[in-house]
Design a protein around this motif. Sequence first.
Motif, PDB file in Angstrom:
ATOM      1  N   SER A  27      45.816 -79.270  50.527  1.00 14.63           N
ATOM      2  CA  SER A  27      45.227 -79.280  51.875  1.00 14.63           C
ATOM      3  C   SER A  27      44.836 -77.869  52.307  1.00 14.63           C
ATOM      4  O   SER A  27      43.756 -77.649  52.863  1.00 14.63           O
ATOM      5  N   LEU A  28      45.697 -76.898  52.046  1.00 20.30           N
ATOM      6  CA  LEU A  28      45.404 -75.514  52.430  1.00 20.30           C
ATOM      7  C   LEU A  28      44.278 -74.923  51.576  1.00 20.30           C
ATOM      8  O   LEU A  28      43.441 -74.170  52.075  1.00 20.30           O
ATOM      9  N   ALA A  29      44.257 -75.262  50.283  1.00 19.97           N
ATOM     10  CA  ALA A  29      43.195 -74.750  49.402  1.00 19.97           C
ATOM     11  C   ALA A  29      41.823 -75.223  49.881  1.00 19.97           C
ATOM     12  O   ALA A  29      40.836 -74.478  49.785  1.00 19.97           O
ATOM     13  N   MET A  30      41.756 -76.428  50.414  1.00 18.22           N
ATOM     14  CA  MET A  30      40.485 -76.946  50.930  1.00 18.22           C
ATOM     15  C   MET A  30      39.983 -76.135  52.120  1.00 18.22           C
ATOM     16  O   MET A  30      38.778 -75.995  52.315  1.00 18.22           O
ATOM     17  N   VAL A  31      40.918 -75.596  52.909  1.00 19.12           N
ATOM     18  CA  VAL A  31      40.527 -74.755  54.039  1.00 19.12           C
ATOM     19  C   VAL A  31      39.821 -73.500  53.535  1.00 19.12           C
ATOM     20  O   VAL A  31      38.791 -73.075  54.082  1.00 19.12           O
ATOM     21  N   LEU A  61      47.338 -65.149  57.089  1.00 21.28           N
ATOM     22  CA  LEU A  61      47.749 -66.164  58.064  1.00 21.28           C
ATOM     23  C   LEU A  61      48.530 -67.295  57.405  1.00 21.28           C
ATOM     24  O   LEU A  61      48.665 -68.385  57.969  1.00 21.28           O
ATOM     25  N   PHE A  62      49.060 -67.050  56.214  1.00 19.36           N
ATOM     26  CA  PHE A  62      49.748 -68.097  55.450  1.00 19.36           C
ATOM     27  C   PHE A  62      50.888 -68.736  56.235  1.00 19.36           C
ATOM     28  O   PHE A  62      50.997 -69.965  56.301  1.00 19.36           O
ATOM     29  N   GLN A  63      51.740 -67.920  56.841  1.00 17.12           N
ATOM     30  CA  GLN A  63      52.912 -68.470  57.529  1.00 17.12           C
ATOM     31  C   GLN A  63      52.549 -69.434  58.660  1.00 17.12           C
ATOM     32  O   GLN A  63      53.077 -70.548  58.709  1.00 17.12           O
ATOM     33  N   PRO A  64      51.638 -69.054  59.590  1.00 11.83           N
ATOM     34  CA  PRO A  64      51.286 -70.028  60.632  1.00 11.83           C
ATOM     35  C   PRO A  64      50.565 -71.258  60.085  1.00 11.83           C
ATOM     36  O   PRO A  64      50.741 -72.368  60.601  1.00 11.83           O
ATOM     37  N   LEU A  65      49.767 -71.086  59.015  1.00 11.96           N
ATOM     38  CA  LEU A  65      49.073 -72.238  58.435  1.00 11.96           C
ATOM     39  C   LEU A  65      50.052 -73.221  57.807  1.00 11.96           C
ATOM     40  O   LEU A  65      49.989 -74.430  58.043  1.00 11.96           O
ATOM     41  N   VAL A  66      50.963 -72.705  57.002  1.00 10.31           N
ATOM     42  CA  VAL A  66      51.920 -73.592  56.336  1.00 10.31           C
ATOM     43  C   VAL A  66      52.908 -74.174  57.339  1.00 10.31           C
ATOM     44  O   VAL A  66      53.451 -75.269  57.142  1.00 10.31           O
ATOM     45  N   GLY A  67      53.116 -73.464  58.445  1.00 14.40           N
ATOM     46  CA  GLY A  67      54.012 -73.959  59.479  1.00 14.40           C
ATOM     47  C   GLY A  67      53.534 -75.242  60.127  1.00 14.40           C
ATOM     48  O   GLY A  67      54.324 -75.991  60.716  1.00 14.40           O
ATOM     49  N   LEU A  68      52.216 -75.528  60.036  1.00 13.51           N
ATOM     50  CA  LEU A  68      51.676 -76.774  60.582  1.00 13.51           C
ATOM     51  C   LEU A  68      52.300 -78.005  59.933  1.00 13.51           C
ATOM     52  O   LEU A  68      52.346 -79.080  60.522  1.00 13.51           O
ATOM     53  N   ALA A  73      62.175 -75.432  53.525  1.00 13.22           N
ATOM     54  CA  ALA A  73      62.195 -74.001  53.197  1.00 13.22           C
ATOM     55  C   ALA A  73      62.130 -73.759  51.699  1.00 13.22           C
ATOM     56  O   ALA A  73      61.619 -72.728  51.241  1.00 13.22           O
ATOM     57  N   GLU A  74      62.630 -74.730  50.913  1.00 12.85           N
ATOM     58  CA  GLU A  74      62.695 -74.547  49.464  1.00 12.85           C
ATOM     59  C   GLU A  74      61.317 -74.446  48.799  1.00 12.85           C
ATOM     60  O   GLU A  74      61.212 -73.919  47.686  1.00 12.85           O
ATOM     61  N   ILE A  75      60.258 -74.957  49.446  1.00 15.01           N
ATOM     62  CA  ILE A  75      58.950 -74.980  48.769  1.00 15.01           C
ATOM     63  C   ILE A  75      57.981 -73.926  49.307  1.00 15.01           C
ATOM     64  O   ILE A  75      56.879 -73.792  48.767  1.00 15.01           O
ATOM     65  N   VAL A  76      58.365 -73.175  50.337  1.00 17.81           N
ATOM     66  CA  VAL A  76      57.429 -72.225  50.959  1.00 17.81           C
ATOM     67  C   VAL A  76      57.008 -71.127  49.983  1.00 17.81           C
ATOM     68  O   VAL A  76      55.826 -70.778  49.891  1.00 17.81           O
TER      69      VAL A  76
END
Length: 474
Positions: free
Chosen positions: A305-309, A362-369, A374-377
């Motif tokens: 999902s993030l890669a598509m962004v 901006l990885f942290q706020p994006l993944v926070g959505l 915590a194990e996969i971050v």
Amino acid sequence: MKSFFHFKRKECDDLKQAHLRMNGFLNKYFSGESMDYRQIFALFLPILIDQAFIVGLNLVNTAMISSSGVGAVSAVNMVDSLNVFLINVFVAVATGGTVVVAQYKGSRNDLMVSRAAAGTVTSVALISIGVGLLIMGLHGPVLHLLFGSASPDVLESARIYLIGSSASYVGIAVVQAVCGALRGIGKTRASLALSLIMNLMYVALNVVFINFLQMGVLGMTIAINIARYGGAVCALYYLFKVDATLHLRVRDLFHFPLSMLRKIMFIGIPFAAEQMFFNGGKILTQVFIVSLGTYAIATNAIGASLAMVFQIPASALSLTVVTVVGQCIGSGNIPDARKFIKSFLWLGACSLALTGLILMPLFQPLVGLFNPPAEIVDDLFLLLLINTLVQIPLWPISFILPSALRAAGDSKFTSLTSMMTMWLFRVIFGYVLGIVMGIGILGVWIAMNCEWGVRGALFLWRFRGKKWYEHKLI
């Protein structure tokens, strides 16, 4: 005072020179006899906004369903991998319609443009009905064959979502077919409006059914049906009552010549076969990812999902190039087609580099959505970092270039190349790296990046020759 006016005059001169240089650059690389840079960017900007909304809204939807737990995310992701596989079959036929419409538009044959648009909508709708009924009837065996090792709660959620989403195929098929025809004639603003109506309706309904009514996967299923059929109604209304270019009537959808169907299928069938093998390979990859556990499924889902962004501008370019090259080939201007393809490839690489520079911090706020465990971050960050660096040189030649070749009618070569490299590298090599060698999700993604490079090199080799533009489609 004199020095102040001198400074202002110099500033104006500098701005004027910069404007002239930019205008010269755009004319050199994005203007030709077929169209100029203003027309190209008028095509591109609505598609860019459309892609941004589609990906952004999918991101929001995934984030919303994550509130129902990791199991719900895993179920939706598993079924969506199958949905993408199936939906892309009739989206591929819609792309065939886009190419035919664009080439007739380039040759200035308005009657055949209208017939090609009608043929596209009818053929795509019929295919989607068949696919939807088949999956609803065989949903049980399909789920157990592909995802039988998943936990019972994940499988139950997947069953609800698969039946509901397959019932919505006709709705999204009609929207895709109409939007494809509109892109072929350059009406990307209308295509954008229809896409936004459907997707914004989907998100709004998800907020109601998931967040307020706490209906989870069932709520997402209801939302997707209402949104897609609502979008289809709007698309058909626009086609018959608003559009002043295609001059379509309802009865045109029930009568189109077989010769037109053959032209659409000449592009559509190889592309549909490619999409079936390509996404079938992704599903097979998903099957051995399932064996790595729920956390691995979630890592792959969120990472994809993030890669598509990151790929939004480049994806918009890969859609725009179909109309641009299709119209160049339709008008018989091969030099323009070559020039524009090269320009789009460089622009795609630059856009990927720019989005990477902007979004990785901006990885942290994006993944926070997604509220991930915590194990996969850390795994997610590593996946995205490697993917972001690798895609700059490889994604454009692997995705934008085949779109351009297909727009010229070179559908068989692009499809065969994509199918072979997908299975040899992404599937087999991914299994070796991810499962046999124990690298896990990272190994699967590295194999995917290798596949981009191999097939991109083959497409570049094809582009240097002449065979890609020697097909007579219209």
